[in-house]
Design a protein around this motif. Sequence first.
Motif, PDB file in Angstrom:
ATOM      1  N   ARG A 205       0.689  -1.169   0.203  1.00 21.54           N
ATOM      2  CA  ARG A 205      -0.047   0.441  -0.434  1.00 21.54           C
ATOM      3  C   ARG A 205       1.215   1.310  -0.839  1.00 21.54           C
TER       4      ARG A 205
ATOM      5  N   SER B 187      -3.905  -2.848  -4.004  1.00 16.94           N
ATOM      6  CA  SER B 187      -2.984  -2.631  -3.023  1.00 16.94           C
ATOM      7  C   SER B 187      -4.726  -2.122  -1.807  1.00 16.94           C
TER       8      SER B 187
ATOM      9  N   VAL C  77      -5.818   0.603  -1.765  1.00 20.00           N
ATOM     10  CA  VAL C  77      -5.731   1.937  -1.630  1.00 20.00           C
ATOM     11  C   VAL C  77      -7.014   2.664  -2.233  1.00 20.00           C
TER      12      VAL C  77
ATOM     13  N   GLY D 275      -2.530  -7.337  -2.804  1.00 16.71           N
ATOM     14  CA  GLY D 275      -1.198  -6.355  -3.678  1.00 16.71           C
ATOM     15  C   GLY D 275      -1.000  -7.481  -4.806  1.00 16.71           C
TER      16      GLY D 275
END
Lengths: 374, 205
Positions: free
Chosen positions: A214, A230, A232, A258
Motif C-alpha cells: 500500500r 493494494s 488504496v 496487492g
Amino acid sequence: MEPPVDTDQEQFLEISMGPQHPSTHGVFRMNVVLDGEHVVRLKPVFGYLHRNHEKIAESETYLGSMPYTDRLDYLCSITNNWAYALAVEALAGIQVPERAEYLRIITGELTRLQNHASLIGFLLQDMGSSGTPLMYAFREREKILDLFEALTGARMMCNYMRFGGCRVDMPAGWLDQAKKVVSEFPRFLDEYEQLLVGNEILMERTQGIGVLSRELAVSAAISGPMARASGVNYDIRKVDRYGIYDRFSFRVPLGAHGDVYDRYMIRFLEMRESLKILNQAMKDIPAGPIVDPKMRIRGFRPKPGEAYARIESPKGELGFYLISDGSPNPYRYRVRPPSLINLTVLEDLCLGRNVADVVAILGSIDIVLGEVDR
Amino acid sequence: MLGEGILKGLAETARNFFGSYAGKNRLTTVQYPEQRLPQIEAARSFPFLVYDGSDSEQGMRCVACQICEKECPPKCILIKKSADKKPDAVGKPQFYPAVFDIDISVCMSCQICVEVCPFDAIKMDVDYDLPTDDRFGGLLLDKHKLAKSNEYYHQIHPTEASTVDAALAEERAKVAAKATKDAKPAAVAKPAPEPQPQPVGGESR
C-alpha cells in the motif's frame, strides 16, 4: 538508484526480454539480470512506439488532437477522448448537456468492460492458458466493439467526444442493443469465474506474486485498479465525481494483498460495478441536444489560461494538462498516462521472482504501449 | 478438494464446446471472405467526394473551399482551386477542385473533414477492401477515384444521406426563389435554375 549488482560476475545472466516478446503486448523491452532463475535487476526500456504525440498536438487545432488521443490507449479510445474533452471544457468553461453526459457515462463504462475483459484474457494467455480464455473474453469484447461501431463508426478509433458533448446521437435501436449486451454480460462473468477463478494452478501462479504494498502504491503514484488491488481506496469517479457519476450508486472494490491475483480479481469486481452503473444510466436518458449549442466546430480559440482534467480511465488516472495562449492550438499539451506511471514499479514487483512471474506481473499491470510511449 | 477448480473450469470449456453446436450465441465465428457480416450503417473507412447526377465533373459538390485541407489532422488532403467557376449543388456559381488528392496511407479515418465541410461534399465510405501492391500511387486517390455518386451515398448511409438531401433541397429552393426575385428587375443576370438532371432514386428535388 540501481541495486548493487556486479553483472560481470559469472553467475549472473543478462537477458533482454522484448521488444518483440509476446507478453509485452507491443514493443517493450526489459533488460533482466538473472541469478539462476531469479531476477536481481530489471530495467524497462521503452519508447519504441514514440510518436511525438504531445509535440504534434501543439501544432494541431484543439479538435485536431482528438483523433490522436484515440491512439494513446488504443483499447479504450472513448475514455481518452473523454479526458481530453474534459480538459478543454475546463480550459474554455464549456457546459455539457445532460444527454451527452449520459452518453459519455454509457460509452465510458462499456469501454471499461471491454478493456477489463480483454485484459483478463491477455493475462491468462500470458500465463500459459493458451487461447481459450482469451477467445472467450474477445467474444464478449466483440459485442461491445460492434456497439461502438454502430454508434461512432469505428470499432477502436472511435473519435467520439467533442468539446461540450458528443459527436453523434444514438441511432435507432442502439440502446436496445446495448441493453441486451449489458444484460447478457453477467452470464459471461459467471462463466469466466467458473472457468479460472478457483483454478489451483492459477492460484499457485498468482497468489503472493508481485506484491505491491500500500505504501509503495501511494508513494509511486500508482492509480486505477492496480492501486485499489493494494487496498488504496482511490477512485476518481468517487473522488472528483466528474461528469454525473455522483448520480449513480456503485462501490469501489478493494484488494487486500496487492498481488497478481488481487489485481486479476479486482477487474472482475469492477466489471460488475460497471454493469451496475450502466443499468442505472440506461434506464432514463433525458432527451435534448448532445452537444453544447454554442460550440462551433471550427475557429475554436480558448482564452489564455491553463487546465488539468483527469478521469478514471480503465487503466488508472488519465490526465490532460493544457496551456492556452489564445491561439487556435495549445501552447502546451501534456498527457499523464496511467500505464507509464503504473509501470514504474515493475522492478520492485519482480525482484527475486522467476522469469515466468515477470510475465504474469507485467500482464497484471495492464499496460498499453501506445500510451506508455505516446 | 485439490483439482476441483480445474475440473470446474474444464466443465465450462466443455459447455462452450458442445454449446457451440446447440446455440448461435456461442458460435460467433464468421467465415470471412465467404461470409460477411451485414454492413453497419455508421461505419467509416476513408473519405470520398459526392457528386449529384451522372457526371462526376459537373455534379461535384466540392467547391474547393479548402477547409478540410486545413482542418485535416494528419494533412492528407491536397486541393488546388480551379480558375473558372461552375454551378454548384445548389445552383450558385462556385470554384471547383482542379486537383483533389487524398493519400489514404496517411488518412486516419477520423471524419473531421466530413464534420467541417459546409457543402456536404465529402463523406465517409465504408469500403474496407482496399489492399494494393502499389504502395504509393495505389494509395493516393485522385479526384476521379474519390468521386462517388449520390446514389452510392444513399446506398451506404441511407439515413444520413436523406437528411443531407433534404437540407440541400431546401437550400436549392431558397436560391431559386432568390433568383426569380432578382430576375424581375434584371432578367439578364439569371443563373442556371437546376444544375443537374433529375437523378434516379433519392429525395425529390
